[in-house]
Design a protein around this motif. Structure first.
Motif, PDB file in Angstrom:
ATOM      1  N   SER A   1       4.049   1.536  -1.235  1.00  9.54           N
ATOM      2  CA  SER A   1       4.621   1.435  -2.530  1.00  9.54           C
ATOM      3  C   SER A   1       3.011   2.298  -3.635  1.00  9.54           C
ATOM      4  O   SER A   1       3.601   3.275  -4.486  1.00  9.54           O
ATOM      5  CB  SER A   1       4.897   0.112  -2.592  1.00  9.54           C
ATOM      6  OG  SER A   1       5.449   0.510  -3.745  1.00  9.54           O
ATOM      7  N   ASP A   2       1.585   1.308  -3.474  1.00 12.43           N
ATOM      8  CA  ASP A   2       1.166   1.970  -4.322  1.00 12.43           C
ATOM      9  C   ASP A   2       0.628   3.700  -3.992  1.00 12.43           C
ATOM     10  O   ASP A   2       0.946   4.550  -4.795  1.00 12.43           O
ATOM     11  CB  ASP A   2      -0.462   1.542  -4.384  1.00 12.43           C
ATOM     12  CG  ASP A   2       0.127  -0.449  -4.867  1.00 12.43           C
ATOM     13  OD1 ASP A   2       1.547  -0.869  -5.558  1.00 12.43           O
ATOM     14  OD2 ASP A   2      -0.549  -1.072  -4.380  1.00 12.43           O
ATOM     15  N   THR A   3       1.002   3.857  -2.979  1.00 14.82           N
ATOM     16  CA  THR A   3       0.369   5.637  -2.966  1.00 14.82           C
ATOM     17  C   THR A   3       1.776   6.162  -2.772  1.00 14.82           C
ATOM     18  O   THR A   3       1.367   7.536  -3.884  1.00 14.82           O
ATOM     19  CB  THR A   3       0.249   5.534  -0.584  1.00 14.82           C
ATOM     20  OG1 THR A   3      -0.684   4.115  -0.496  1.00 14.82           O
ATOM     21  CG2 THR A   3       0.387   6.926  -0.613  1.00 14.82           C
ATOM     22  N   SER A   4       2.610   6.300  -2.304  1.00 15.82           N
ATOM     23  CA  SER A   4       3.564   6.719  -2.656  1.00 15.82           C
ATOM     24  C   SER A   4       4.281   6.894  -4.669  1.00 15.82           C
ATOM     25  O   SER A   4       4.190   7.908  -4.892  1.00 15.82           O
ATOM     26  CB  SER A   4       5.390   6.266  -2.534  1.00 15.82           C
ATOM     27  OG  SER A   4       4.976   5.832  -0.955  1.00 15.82           O
ATOM     28  N   GLU A   5       3.584   6.295  -5.178  1.00 18.94           N
ATOM     29  CA  GLU A   5       3.915   6.241  -6.717  1.00 18.94           C
ATOM     30  C   GLU A   5       3.152   6.928  -7.242  1.00 18.94           C
ATOM     31  O   GLU A   5       2.883   7.615  -8.134  1.00 18.94           O
ATOM     32  CB  GLU A   5       3.707   4.385  -7.489  1.00 18.94           C
ATOM     33  CG  GLU A   5       3.813   4.463  -9.212  1.00 18.94           C
ATOM     34  CD  GLU A   5       3.525   2.771  -9.311  1.00 18.94           C
ATOM     35  OE1 GLU A   5       3.278   2.699 -10.285  1.00 18.94           O
ATOM     36  OE2 GLU A   5       4.335   1.806  -9.232  1.00 18.94           O
ATOM     37  N   SER A   6       1.418   7.146  -6.844  1.00 19.65           N
ATOM     38  CA  SER A   6       0.073   7.966  -6.543  1.00 19.65           C
ATOM     39  C   SER A   6       0.668   9.024  -6.871  1.00 19.65           C
ATOM     40  O   SER A   6       0.139   9.924  -7.297  1.00 19.65           O
ATOM     41  CB  SER A   6      -0.919   7.105  -5.965  1.00 19.65           C
ATOM     42  OG  SER A   6      -2.017   8.128  -6.734  1.00 19.65           O
ATOM     43  N   LEU A   7       1.131   9.042  -5.251  1.00 17.69           N
ATOM     44  CA  LEU A   7       1.715  10.472  -4.941  1.00 17.69           C
ATOM     45  C   LEU A   7       2.954  11.648  -5.839  1.00 17.69           C
ATOM     46  O   LEU A   7       2.760  12.486  -6.369  1.00 17.69           O
ATOM     47  CB  LEU A   7       1.713  10.304  -3.381  1.00 17.69           C
ATOM     48  CG  LEU A   7       2.279  12.124  -2.914  1.00 17.69           C
ATOM     49  CD1 LEU A   7       1.447  13.076  -2.518  1.00 17.69           C
ATOM     50  CD2 LEU A   7       3.090  11.826  -1.643  1.00 17.69           C
TER      51      LEU A   7
ATOM     52  N   ARG B   1       0.997  -1.514  -0.415  1.00 22.59           N
ATOM     53  CA  ARG B   1       0.271   0.012  -0.082  1.00 22.59           C
ATOM     54  C   ARG B   1       0.971   1.522  -0.372  1.00 22.59           C
ATOM     55  O   ARG B   1       0.358   2.188  -0.783  1.00 22.59           O
ATOM     56  CB  ARG B   1      -1.257   0.327   0.574  1.00 22.59           C
ATOM     57  CG  ARG B   1      -1.435  -1.094   0.757  1.00 22.59           C
ATOM     58  CD  ARG B   1      -2.523  -0.861   2.488  1.00 22.59           C
ATOM     59  NE  ARG B   1      -3.729   0.273   2.464  1.00 22.59           N
ATOM     60  CZ  ARG B   1      -4.118   0.446   3.876  1.00 22.59           C
ATOM     61  NH1 ARG B   1      -3.985  -0.115   4.315  1.00 22.59           N
ATOM     62  NH2 ARG B   1      -4.353   1.289   4.109  1.00 22.59           N
TER      63      ARG B   1
ATOM     64  N   GLY C   1       2.836  11.220  -9.291  1.00 23.04           N
ATOM     65  CA  GLY C   1       1.808  11.056 -10.346  1.00 23.04           C
ATOM     66  C   GLY C   1       1.275  12.510  -9.861  1.00 23.04           C
ATOM     67  O   GLY C   1       1.027  12.902 -10.949  1.00 23.04           O
ATOM     68  N   LEU C   2       0.734  12.555  -9.590  1.00 21.06           N
ATOM     69  CA  LEU C   2       0.635  13.887  -8.607  1.00 21.06           C
ATOM     70  C   LEU C   2       1.289  14.593  -8.452  1.00 21.06           C
ATOM     71  O   LEU C   2       0.408  16.193  -9.629  1.00 21.06           O
ATOM     72  CB  LEU C   2      -0.766  13.243  -7.775  1.00 21.06           C
ATOM     73  CG  LEU C   2      -1.689  12.475  -7.028  1.00 21.06           C
ATOM     74  CD1 LEU C   2      -2.611  11.946  -6.063  1.00 21.06           C
ATOM     75  CD2 LEU C   2      -3.172  12.952  -8.437  1.00 21.06           C
ATOM     76  N   ARG C   3       1.943  14.738  -7.605  1.00 24.48           N
ATOM     77  CA  ARG C   3       2.728  16.005  -7.712  1.00 24.48           C
ATOM     78  C   ARG C   3       3.632  16.930  -9.240  1.00 24.48           C
ATOM     79  O   ARG C   3       3.773  17.236  -9.757  1.00 24.48           O
ATOM     80  CB  ARG C   3       4.602  14.912  -6.589  1.00 24.48           C
ATOM     81  CG  ARG C   3       3.700  14.969  -5.491  1.00 24.48           C
ATOM     82  CD  ARG C   3       4.351  14.963  -4.271  1.00 24.48           C
ATOM     83  NE  ARG C   3       4.292  15.679  -2.987  1.00 24.48           N
ATOM     84  CZ  ARG C   3       5.327  14.789  -2.041  1.00 24.48           C
ATOM     85  NH1 ARG C   3       6.096  13.752  -2.230  1.00 24.48           N
ATOM     86  NH2 ARG C   3       4.931  14.955  -0.882  1.00 24.48           N
ATOM     87  N   SER C   4       3.680  15.469 -10.240  1.00 30.61           N
ATOM     88  CA  SER C   4       4.235  15.505 -11.235  1.00 30.61           C
ATOM     89  C   SER C   4       2.765  16.096 -12.393  1.00 30.61           C
ATOM     90  O   SER C   4       3.319  17.095 -13.110  1.00 30.61           O
ATOM     91  CB  SER C   4       4.002  14.311 -12.776  1.00 30.61           C
ATOM     92  OG  SER C   4       4.252  15.063 -13.713  1.00 30.61           O
TER      93      SER C   4
END
Length: 86
Positions: free
Chosen positions: A55-61, A53, A63-66
């Motif tokens: 790892s998934d949240t970090s990846e999503s975060l 979870r 993408g959102l920051r980008s």
């Protein structure tokens, strides 16, 4: 001789009693070990779930920051361009 035999029987009985106590303690410890190993397994499974979870949240975060950074650049470019036009 009978007193020697009685003493030996007494020592043997004491030895058997001591062994019985040790076996009972061993069984108790074995049960506790089994319980602790089961708890460790549950905790390790929970850690694995939380790690996925995270790892998934970090990846999503990321993408959102980008996406936000892209919008920030676009806003800055439009602000700059509109300032030059005016």
């Amino acid at each position: 001789m009978s007193s020697t035999g009685a003493a030996l029987r007494g020592h043997h009985a004491a030895l058997q009693e001591g062994l019985s106590e040790l076996r009972a303690r061993r069984d108790e410890l074995s049960g506790r070990i089994q319980s602790e190993e089961a708890e460790r397994g549950r905790l390790q499974a929970r850690i694995a779930t939380l790690s996925r979870r995270l790892s998934d949240t970090s990846e999503s975060l990321a993408g959102l920051r980008s996406a936000r950074a892209h919008i920030d650049r676009t806003i800055a470019e439009i602000d700059t361009a509109s300032g030059k036009v005016l």
